[in-house]
Design an enzyme around this catalytic site. Structure first.
Site, PDB file in Angstrom:
ATOM      1  N   HIS E  22      -5.752   6.345 -35.194  1.00  0.00           N
ATOM      2  CA  HIS E  22      -6.362   5.140 -35.744  1.00  0.00           C
ATOM      3  C   HIS E  22      -5.284   4.150 -36.194  1.00  0.00           C
ATOM      4  CE1 HIS E  22      -9.141   3.298 -39.056  1.00  0.00           C
ATOM      5  NE2 HIS E  22      -8.959   2.480 -38.026  1.00  0.00           N
ATOM      6  N   ASP E  66     -10.513  -0.414 -32.524  1.00  0.00           N
ATOM      7  CA  ASP E  66     -10.633  -0.291 -33.969  1.00  0.00           C
ATOM      8  C   ASP E  66     -11.839  -1.094 -34.474  1.00  0.00           C
ATOM      9  OD1 ASP E  66     -10.236   0.140 -36.642  1.00  0.00           O
ATOM     10  OD2 ASP E  66      -8.138  -0.468 -36.631  1.00  0.00           O
ATOM     11  N   TYR E 116       5.241 -10.962 -29.670  1.00  0.00           N
ATOM     12  CA  TYR E 116       6.427 -10.177 -29.325  1.00  0.00           C
ATOM     13  C   TYR E 116       6.802  -9.207 -30.451  1.00  0.00           C
ATOM     14  CZ  TYR E 116       7.410 -13.143 -25.251  1.00  0.00           C
ATOM     15  OH  TYR E 116       7.343 -13.800 -24.052  1.00  0.00           O
TER      16      TYR E 116
END
Lengths: 149, 149, 149, 149, 149, 149, 149, 149, 149, 149
Positions: E22, E66, E116
């Site tokens: 998770h 999620d 990034y």
């Protein structure tokens, strides 16, 4: 790079040449030689993009040929019936003569599959990018004389 | 062993000296120097049982000193007040002079803890068995000139 | 060796060039560059005995230069006051022009220590045996266009 | 990715194809082939999710077939009595013809267990996700001609 | 290959998806993304030659998004002023909707350099050969519900 | 954990099951089986504390049994004269029937030492904590059908 | 370095000598011996630049010779007809006598190729830089007596 | 398996529990905990398919809780406002009481992000397949008393 | 250290004892036994400085002896004619009797070279510092009974 | 085992003691010390089942204490208010006196957390099975004098 040592000898190649002893064999192979599969039990060192003669010349500067056997240098015999020319052998003879007074006499020719068998048990195989035919060459290391150091 | 290369230079040491470049530093340490802990980020090469002078002489035969800085050779300054004599430094001066025309002028002295700090970032530490005091020496590699190969 | 790919590109170099992506940087260094110490966090690939131009030419055959920045090619600025000539730069300009229409315009010059700092974070450093001065060169990879495959 | 090289050739596959030499063999296997157990002495490269034809096409773009033997390409013979159709072989013939003028003539068929035995000594096995039957194919590398680079 | 699991999920990818927990993040990158340098602290898995959509579809079949955050899917924001079209995003929205009832609502856009930075700390980066622009996508793993096993 | 995949299949086990191919064999061993010494040439995966039935059930959910041989499931024959009961075999039959329509017919019995010999060449051995007697079981992988994915 | 232990015994050599047991064999080889190829199944320890006598002396200080066989020390027999002198053998006899009351009686001579065969199965080979002829020597370890510790 | 030691403790887990010392911490995590990313600097041991209570019970049989601190057992505090029930905590209390006379008093609750931070520096993380909420538990190792061995 | 487990059992030894299965063999060797060379295919665990009896006692506390063979404990037969006494065998008998009701009956004697041959295929060799003669002992692991855990 | 060297010094410990240099520190820790976690940047050597005094005695036989600092031996200060007795310190004083003429004067006491901090940067931690309280001891290595070898 180091003083007095040809820059084509890579750090790893220098290490390997140095750790070889009397009677260990070295193959300088052409660009199509299956160096990795032949050399599964050897140390394979890549010098991609170079020809065999320039590597041979640099190696012989530091690597003595075996004086206890007649022909410490081996070339692969031309397969009977093959009309191929092998001009690169003349180049090899000249280079050998510069470093070993026996010159051409120190060079033998062995049958193709015997050459492969011996290559498989060589200590090292140097893989070059040489394009000439019949260009693979095998060297047997000799004794380093005290006066050579 | 190889022709023309001192036999005290082990295969691995030869490899490391060769792969060093301009400005990389090398320490030749005495037998009590904590080479392994100082050299956690370096390559530690052991030459147990040898003195520093014979190693220094062999290294300088192939390893150029940096000509872009004034003092490419460093010794550890005597701690102020310490009455110790350092006769081994004279030996070092003579050896350096054989390989670098600057001789003694190429040798500097740096404070003890600065020496340790620089040793920690050296590319290589050679651990010898030298027993003389103040015998650790650091070399900075120079450029290999074309005419040297 | 493979069809259509310069034989100087070693198997490992080919792998590394291929796995680099847009904006990754590559250094082709000369024979005295401290490639191993600069490249502790990079992949160092040795092409001992070769000059930079032949490597640059082979690399650019497969490696696109970044078109999102103005100067994807970097050379090390001559130190102010140094009267050195850098004829190898002309060679570089010609090679770049063969593979990138911007030619000389794509080449920038950066201060020496900035060059070193960027070299330390390059993805790869190719160590050659080049003897010319100011010969180190850095390339930033561009996007491979669909029509190029 | 690189210019002029099919993007399906992964960096590692490119490296392996390049380091193979004359007479080394390569298997492109289907999705149910036991590539990992057959390839315990080989290099297994996974290209999961791809079919064999697209891999074969990309490989042949850079990989020459052996011209010193008659059938450098091998397929697994249909087990006698098996009524299976092998339409994928037609696809293979067309792809081979694009890269080798011998076309279909360069393709041989070998008995199932001989195929397995040869696969075990191949230099590389590429594991694809191909679902067609009798889709495994073996290639023997030839000589890269100078004019091909 | 396994029953009920898309064959494009390689053995190693399956292992990595399974060991993620998770809140761990996964990037599926396009063919020019510098996956290896961005992923020095991640696990980089190569799926050369595939597009992002087919990988995304396969991943979402086994990988929950999620549900404790609003936007578990992230795309890289178009740089202000860039007139580029991003049709691949529509494809992504449809695929996400098949596996997560929030569909397009679960997808957020983050500024390029933030993207990034987050990519660098992702657990895994899957390197594809996707050619579309703005195709990189990042997923945050959710909780596997007992009724899903 | 992943959606649709039993949580008892560890990430590494999932990887190994996936990379196995047609005809590779897998042993699920009991708690006293010498898995590590038998498996010196295999991949040993530990599932300490679990029984064989729960592992078998989870494995068969994703792992097809070989349909090209009659008995892809093997149990160790009771040593002649041994009055032991093997109630766990009934459990195995029920589990196999859930995933393979051949059910009990797909299960063979092999002599103890032949079982050991085959175990030594299995691709994987899963070491459980099973306490029942004669509980070791060997499975041969079949072909994953396209409609199963 | 340690108190009471010759400094020529490197840390690794000390470890290896200590882990050897009764009947394990050790070769101290000269500078041209092919130690690395002979020692592929042994532990090769390099003491480049040293002679055999100084190493032999240091080793025997801590390493007992086997008292259960007559000749725990072996030299290579002079090849019949070879007029070579072997003055280093006298040195060896004196050193052995210092550490083993049997002295010269404990030294045997074995035929050259038998020597090589035994060297290949030695536990350790110490590679020195010794230049004398017929200088290789093999030692078989004995039992450490309680009163020796 | 060993006599007197729960079989759920895998060989590697036994090793790790044994090498832990006074004050080292251990996390037993549930099936959705990001054990691999949290445990980059720890030793992650997988016990897939098991619940936390059975692992906790087995661990406490051999692992003493720290008696030098008040609460050597830590649970993650329920986030304020979350109406979740945590019945598994009652199970934990009973298990702790069996092995430590302090029982429930030895159990503390720490805020979620502090829990994560401490988990990152734990010596070991055991990844289970537990499905209950708020099931992660952290243990601090105590001193093994002489009378306990 | 762990509760209920002798502290002489190192973490690694505990792991190895636990992963051994029914019929795997273990050697506890004396201080002069060539454990490293005999154990090239085994796991060698060092317990330098300890005697065999204290190790044997600790091992048997957790390690069941094989009940399926008559003599799961093996000692090396006294060489015929050797007048040596072996008082340590009495100690071994007493220790074995504490953990196995067969006591002395479970101990067999095998000829010296057979002992060596079996030692070479043992799963583990524990190297102690025992000084008594004929002190090497080999144990064959039995089945851990459910009621023992 | 070796002549003249205590058999409790394992081969690896001997190697590590030998490679340490002047000012490197060594910890001999008791059985509950968290040696593995404290020693993440050190070399941890296990001597399970031994007490500290017998290890200390053996170490000091070969390991000189630093004479350049006043207290090369460090014990952990008793926490203020703790009524504990530390009889093992008397033992330590006697052992130190046997090997260093300064005896008790060479032993200092440092605060608990400083002790831990220094332990973390020690070169080596030897983990024993010592049960006494306040038994951890730290040694700083001195210079090996020429007359000691």
């Amino acid at each position: 790079m180091l003083k007095g040592i040809p820059s084509i000898l890579s750090p790893e190649l220098l290490k390997v040449l140095c750790e070889m002893g009397h009677s260990d064999r070295l193959v300088i192979s052409d660009g199509n030689f299956p160096a990795e599969s032949m050399g599964k039990d050897s140390i394979v060192i890549r010098l991609d993009g170079h020809g065999v003669p320039e590597v041979l010349e640099a190696v012989l500067k530091v690597f003595p040929l075996d004086e206890y056997i007649d022909e410490p240098v081996s070339l692969m015999e031309v397969v009977p019936g093959d009309p191929v020319e092998t001009p690169i052998w003349d180049t090899y003879e000249k280079i050998v003569l510069k470093y070993d007074k026996r010159g051409k006499e120190a060079i033998g020719h062995i049958e193709r599959f015997s050459f492969y068998d011996q290559a498989k048990t060589a200590y090292t195989i140097i893989a070059t990018g040489e394009r000439a035919l019949y260009a693979n060459i095998m060297l047997q290391k000799g004794v380093v004389q005290p006066e050579e150091q």
